[in-house]
Scaffold this active site. Structure first.
Site, PDB file in Angstrom:
ATOM      1  CD  GLU A 135      -2.618   1.301   2.586  1.00  0.00           C
ATOM      2  OE1 GLU A 135      -3.560   2.119   2.632  1.00  0.00           O
ATOM      3  OE2 GLU A 135      -2.344   0.538   3.531  1.00  0.00           O
ATOM      4  CD  GLU A 232      -7.079   2.216   6.560  1.00  0.00           C
ATOM      5  OE1 GLU A 232      -6.327   1.519   7.235  1.00  0.00           O
ATOM      6  OE2 GLU A 232      -6.792   2.636   5.407  1.00  0.00           O
TER       7      GLU A 232
END
Length: 251
Positions: A135, A232
């Site tokens: 990520e 998130e």
């Protein structure tokens, strides 16, 4: 109808992980994901998942020592990095979690990239039944993090040539670093293993901020994406009070 996963690193973070799973189910989420579940007995986490019918989509490798943000791209830390990868694999298998985000850490340069690829190769070969995610993080929230952009991640995935290595496409981080989210989703979709959402620039609920997730969701539907989107974001106050977006974006 779009499905959403509650990221329990931020949502219901005041609750023990098994109770946070139950809270996410009561709120109507379709799945869950987490950051670092290792303080909790995996049997209790698995029991909460079985009770609610939710699936744990992903978890992270540990960050390492205080001040670190992962180990996998740190030259000289291969033993510790692989121990944390192996720990994550064992935990994921106990709770039937299908993906692991391998955290790179603060590093830069060719040696760090080679180290990262070697550690990712260890992970992907040790658990070919699991998906491993990398990520890019933005340089405002994580200055000095090894992976900062989608082009860098794409090139690394291509170089590694590992069939179960995929991109975690976090719209919040990539909007800050690059923008042009629609084009990047279209281009990178074959490499994407998971997508996360939050408002930009404050990482609040996804119905706020400069990025229109109604457009993003329509685009993803047109592209054939049919997996849950990971919520998130950081709620202000109680998580339940922040969930007005859920039905709006789902519809």
């Amino acid at each position: 109808m779009t499905a959403f996963s509650a990221n329990l690193g931020f949502l219901w973070s005041d609750l023990p992980l098994p109770e946070a799973i139950r809270a996410a189910a009561r709120a109507g989420f379709d799945a869950v994901e987490c950051h670092w579940p290792y303080a909790f007995d995996p049997a209790e986490v698995r029991a909460a998942l079985d009770q609610t019918g939710l699936v744990m989509l992903g978890l992270n490798t540990n960050r390492g020592q205080p001040g670190q943000n992962g180990l996998a791209a740190l030259p000289g830390q291969e033993v510790a990095a692989r121990a944390e990868i192996d720990r994550a694999i064992a935990y994921a298998r106990e709770i039937d979690c299908g993906a692991i985000h391998v955290m790179a850490g603060f590093a830069s340069g060719a040696e760090a990239e080679a180290t990262f690829i070697r550690n990712l190769t260890h992970a992907c070969r040790a658990a070919p039944d699991l998906t491993f995610l990398i990520e890019p993080l933005n340089h405002r929230d994580a200055p000095g993090y090894f992976l900062t952009g989608s082009d860098q991640a794409r090139d690394l995935i291509t170089r590694a040539g590992l069939p179960n290595l995929r991109l975690m496409f976090d719209c919040y981080h990539l909007q800050i670093m690059e923008g042009d989210i629609s084009c990047r989703l279209e281009t990178l979709l074959p490499l994407i293993g998971h997508i996360q959402i939050a408002a930009v620039p404050d990482r609040g609920p996804p119905d706020q901020g400069e990025l229109d997730y109604r457009h993003v969701i329509r685009l993803l539907r047109d592209l054939g994406w049919d997996r849950p989107l990971g919520a998130e974001y950081r709620p202000e106050g109680a998580t339940e009070a922040s969930l007005g977006w859920l039905q709006t974006l789902r519809a």
